[in-house]
Design an enzyme around this catalytic site. Structure first.
Site, PDB file in Angstrom:
ATOM      1  N   VAL A  94       5.634  44.261  20.272  1.00 20.29           N
ATOM      2  CA  VAL A  94       4.644  43.625  21.155  1.00 20.29           C
ATOM      3  C   VAL A  94       5.238  43.162  22.495  1.00 20.29           C
ATOM      4  O   VAL A  94       4.499  42.929  23.440  1.00 20.29           O
ATOM      5  CB  VAL A  94       3.925  42.419  20.478  1.00 20.29           C
ATOM      6  CG1 VAL A  94       3.007  42.880  19.363  1.00 20.29           C
ATOM      7  CG2 VAL A  94       4.915  41.371  19.999  1.00 20.29           C
ATOM      8  N   ASN A 130      -0.996  37.792  16.298  1.00 20.05           N
ATOM      9  CA  ASN A 130      -0.377  37.087  15.172  1.00 20.05           C
ATOM     10  C   ASN A 130       1.141  37.272  15.118  1.00 20.05           C
ATOM     11  O   ASN A 130       1.841  36.423  14.565  1.00 20.05           O
ATOM     12  CB  ASN A 130      -1.033  37.612  13.882  1.00 20.05           C
ATOM     13  CG  ASN A 130      -0.271  37.231  12.639  1.00 20.05           C
ATOM     14  OD1 ASN A 130      -0.351  36.101  12.171  1.00 20.05           O
ATOM     15  ND2 ASN A 130       0.511  38.179  12.100  1.00 20.05           N
ATOM     16  N   SER A 188       1.079  27.139  16.725  1.00 16.67           N
ATOM     17  CA  SER A 188       1.638  26.446  15.558  1.00 16.67           C
ATOM     18  C   SER A 188       1.471  24.953  15.757  1.00 16.67           C
ATOM     19  O   SER A 188       1.429  24.472  16.901  1.00 16.67           O
ATOM     20  CB  SER A 188       3.132  26.760  15.419  1.00 16.67           C
ATOM     21  OG  SER A 188       3.730  25.864  14.487  1.00 16.67           O
ATOM     22  N   TYR A 243      11.102  28.267  19.712  1.00 19.77           N
ATOM     23  CA  TYR A 243       9.843  28.534  18.987  1.00 19.77           C
ATOM     24  C   TYR A 243       8.758  27.530  19.403  1.00 19.77           C
ATOM     25  O   TYR A 243       7.623  27.897  19.706  1.00 19.77           O
ATOM     26  CB  TYR A 243      10.121  28.454  17.487  1.00 19.77           C
ATOM     27  CG  TYR A 243       8.924  28.784  16.614  1.00 19.77           C
ATOM     28  CD1 TYR A 243       8.558  30.106  16.386  1.00 19.77           C
ATOM     29  CD2 TYR A 243       8.175  27.776  16.013  1.00 19.77           C
ATOM     30  CE1 TYR A 243       7.464  30.413  15.584  1.00 19.77           C
ATOM     31  CE2 TYR A 243       7.087  28.081  15.199  1.00 19.77           C
ATOM     32  CZ  TYR A 243       6.735  29.392  14.986  1.00 19.77           C
ATOM     33  OH  TYR A 243       5.657  29.696  14.193  1.00 19.77           O
ATOM     34  N   ALA A 284       8.554  25.723  22.137  1.00 22.07           N
ATOM     35  CA  ALA A 284       8.124  25.959  23.527  1.00 22.07           C
ATOM     36  C   ALA A 284       7.243  27.200  23.605  1.00 22.07           C
ATOM     37  O   ALA A 284       6.247  27.231  24.340  1.00 22.07           O
ATOM     38  CB  ALA A 284       9.345  26.111  24.424  1.00 22.07           C
ATOM     39  N   SER A 285       7.579  28.216  22.826  1.00 23.46           N
ATOM     40  CA  SER A 285       6.789  29.463  22.876  1.00 23.46           C
ATOM     41  C   SER A 285       5.373  29.212  22.373  1.00 23.46           C
ATOM     42  O   SER A 285       4.399  29.729  22.926  1.00 23.46           O
ATOM     43  CB  SER A 285       7.469  30.583  22.065  1.00 23.46           C
ATOM     44  OG  SER A 285       7.292  30.396  20.660  1.00 23.46           O
ATOM     45  N   LYS A 286       5.226  28.402  21.347  1.00 29.51           N
ATOM     46  CA  LYS A 286       3.892  28.153  20.792  1.00 29.51           C
ATOM     47  C   LYS A 286       3.080  27.223  21.716  1.00 29.51           C
ATOM     48  O   LYS A 286       1.851  27.279  21.746  1.00 29.51           O
ATOM     49  CB  LYS A 286       4.002  27.588  19.380  1.00 29.51           C
ATOM     50  CG  LYS A 286       4.593  28.600  18.365  1.00 29.51           C
ATOM     51  CD  LYS A 286       3.764  29.875  18.290  1.00 29.51           C
ATOM     52  CE  LYS A 286       4.233  30.827  17.213  1.00 29.51           C
ATOM     53  NZ  LYS A 286       3.437  32.068  17.160  1.00 29.51           N
TER      54      LYS A 286
HETATM   55  N1  LIG Z   1       4.460  30.755   8.208  1.00 30.32           N
HETATM   56  C1  LIG Z   1       4.282  29.612   8.836  1.00 30.32           C
HETATM   57  O1  LIG Z   1       4.551  28.550   8.294  1.00 30.32           O
HETATM   58  C2  LIG Z   1       3.709  29.581  10.228  1.00 30.32           C
HETATM   59  C3  LIG Z   1       3.285  28.344  10.748  1.00 30.32           C
HETATM   60  C4  LIG Z   1       2.736  28.300  12.013  1.00 30.32           C
HETATM   61  C5  LIG Z   1       2.606  29.459  12.755  1.00 30.32           C
HETATM   62  N2  LIG Z   1       3.030  30.652  12.218  1.00 30.32           N
HETATM   63  C6  LIG Z   1       2.857  31.851  13.046  1.00 30.32           C
HETATM   64  O2  LIG Z   1       2.007  32.743  12.342  1.00 30.32           O
HETATM   65  C7  LIG Z   1       2.309  34.080  12.723  1.00 30.32           C
HETATM   66  C8  LIG Z   1       2.536  34.935  11.493  1.00 30.32           C
HETATM   67  O3  LIG Z   1       3.597  34.376  10.786  1.00 30.32           O
HETATM   68  P1  LIG Z   1       4.002  34.787   9.285  1.00 30.32           P
HETATM   69  O4  LIG Z   1       4.505  33.537   8.684  1.00 30.32           O
HETATM   70  O5  LIG Z   1       2.921  35.536   8.642  1.00 30.32           O
HETATM   71  O6  LIG Z   1       5.263  35.718   9.615  1.00 30.32           O
HETATM   72  P2  LIG Z   1       5.928  37.012   8.910  1.00 30.32           P
HETATM   73  O7  LIG Z   1       7.359  37.014   9.346  1.00 30.32           O
HETATM   74  O8  LIG Z   1       5.615  37.055   7.460  1.00 30.32           O
HETATM   75  O9  LIG Z   1       5.167  38.186   9.645  1.00 30.32           O
HETATM   76  C9  LIG Z   1       5.342  38.429  11.014  1.00 30.32           C
HETATM   77  C10 LIG Z   1       5.176  39.913  11.251  1.00 30.32           C
HETATM   78  O10 LIG Z   1       5.386  40.148  12.659  1.00 30.32           O
HETATM   79  C11 LIG Z   1       6.150  41.319  12.800  1.00 30.32           C
HETATM   80  N3  LIG Z   1       6.862  41.311  14.083  1.00 30.32           N
HETATM   81  C12 LIG Z   1       7.959  40.598  14.412  1.00 30.32           C
HETATM   82  N4  LIG Z   1       8.350  40.899  15.649  1.00 30.32           N
HETATM   83  C13 LIG Z   1       7.475  41.823  16.123  1.00 30.32           C
HETATM   84  C14 LIG Z   1       7.356  42.535  17.332  1.00 30.32           C
HETATM   85  N5  LIG Z   1       8.252  42.377  18.326  1.00 30.32           N
HETATM   86  N6  LIG Z   1       6.338  43.407  17.486  1.00 30.32           N
HETATM   87  C15 LIG Z   1       5.452  43.600  16.478  1.00 30.32           C
HETATM   88  N7  LIG Z   1       5.515  42.967  15.300  1.00 30.32           N
HETATM   89  C16 LIG Z   1       6.516  42.083  15.120  1.00 30.32           C
HETATM   90  C17 LIG Z   1       7.109  41.303  11.618  1.00 30.32           C
HETATM   91  O11 LIG Z   1       7.631  42.598  11.341  1.00 30.32           O
HETATM   92  C18 LIG Z   1       6.209  40.776  10.522  1.00 30.32           C
HETATM   93  O12 LIG Z   1       5.554  41.847   9.838  1.00 30.32           O
HETATM   94  C19 LIG Z   1       3.526  33.984  13.661  1.00 30.32           C
HETATM   95  O13 LIG Z   1       3.083  33.995  15.001  1.00 30.32           O
HETATM   96  C20 LIG Z   1       4.114  32.632  13.311  1.00 30.32           C
HETATM   97  O14 LIG Z   1       4.851  32.091  14.364  1.00 30.32           O
HETATM   98  C21 LIG Z   1       3.575  30.721  10.994  1.00 30.32           C
END
Ligand SMILES: NC(=O)c1ccc[n+]([C@@H]2O[C@H](COP(=O)([O-])OP(=O)(O)OC[C@H]3O[C@@H](n4cnc5c(N)ncnc54)[C@H](O)[C@@H]3O)[C@@H](O)[C@H]2O)c1
Length: 255
Positions: free
Chosen positions: A63, A89, A143, A157, A159-161
């Site tokens: 992405v 996502n 987040s 992380y 700052a990015s969010k």
């Molecule tokens: N799990 C948590 O507790 C949590 C909490 C708040 C926010 N989030 C956010 O939710 C979103 C999903 O998180 P998750 O926990 O399901 O993560 P995850 O690691 O299980 O899944 C993330 C997916 O993104 C893909 N990915 C990574 N870099 C990429 C790139 N450059 N291009 C395309 N795809 C890419 C990975 O291969 C993976 O399949 C993220 O943005 C994360 O920051 C997660």
């Protein structure tokens, strides 16, 4: 079916909440472009969607790369003729990201490239397509850490969010007059590979996170995706620019 006939692009749909979203969106009638930088993971998500009777297409994209973001949107148009929903996502939380005083520049830049530039690029190519039809819903995954300081820091992380939240508001104001809504979901800690792999190595961080949560547990991916279904559907026609926290109450807990 709440997403009947819709076309949704979901980034990071090879794992965690993205995969659960692809399955749920397809079950609700959406056709789904499953975008991930892990080819096998995207293909596996599509296999699961099709096994459940849904329609999906995989694409391998980073992405943070402009040509990939363009190709992702073009695939949706070529295959399904439009883009109704862009679900930004994909996100990373690398181990090297800690406090500003000890996070390497490379880790900082990588987090910003994927978590922020990735959202910008997908929007850059999807929004003009949505505007052509004067209809669209953009769902940005931020987040709860964008709202709070954290004693176990992940400063890049965080700052990015925060940037994702600010961008969400700007897009919401710019494009809603032309039918394109933008909202942010702010999940608390959810049981996905992203978080669990990190917490497995840090028992203290895990204990701190659980102690703070009034529900006493981590969230389930399905619980966050349920909110995304609402935002993707026409039920949310008047929801725009919202920062929707779904964290079991961590962010309102003083002690
Ligand atoms: N799990 C948590 O507790 C949590 C909490 C708040 C926010 N989030 C956010 O939710 C979103 C999903 O998180 P998750 O926990 O399901 O993560 P995850 O690691 O299980 O899944 C993330 C997916 O993104 C893909 N990915 C990574 N870099 C990429 C790139 N450059 N291009 C395309 N795809 C890419 C990975 O291969 C993976 O399949 C993220 O943005 C994360 O920051 C997660």
């Amino acid at each position: 079916m709440r997403l009947k006939e819709k076309v949704s692009i979901i980034t990071g749909a090879g794992s965690g909440m993205g995969r659960v979203a692809a399955l749920r969106f397809a079950a609700e009638g959406s056709r789904v472009v499953v975008a991930d930088n892990q080819e096998a993971a995207a293909v596996e998500t599509v296999r699961q969607v099709r096994a459940a009777g849904g329609e999906a297409t995989p694409i391998t994209v980073d992405v943070s790369v402009e040509a990939d973001a363009k190709a992702m949107v073009e695939l949706a148009i070529q295959k399904y003729e439009r883009v109704d929903v862009l679900y930004n996502n994909a996100g990373i939380m690398p181990e090297a990201d800690h406090s500003v005083v000890d996070t390497p520049v490379e880790a900082w830049d990588q987090v910003m490239a994927i978590n922020v530039r990735g959202v910008y690029l997908a929007c850059k190519y999807a929004i003009p397509r949505m505007l052509e039809r004067r209809s669209g819903s953009i769902i940005n995954v931020s987040s709860f850490v964008a709202l709070l300081g954290c004693s176990v820091p992940q400063d890049a992380y965080t700052a990015s969010k925060g940037a994702v939240l600010a961008l969400t508001r700007s897009l919401a104001v710019q494009f809603a007059p032309q039918g394109v809504r933008t909202n942010a979901i702010l999940p608390g800690p959810v049981e996905t590979p992203l978080l669990m792999e990190w917490l497995l190595k840090d028992e203290e961080a895990k204990k701190l996170r659980l102690a703070r949560n009034p529900t006493g547990r981590f969230g389930k991916p399905e619980e966050v995706v349920a909110l995304a279904v609402y935002l993707a559907s026409d039920e949310s026609a008047w929801t725009n620019g919202a920062s929707l926290v779904i964290d079991g109450g961590i962010s309102v807990n003083y002690f």
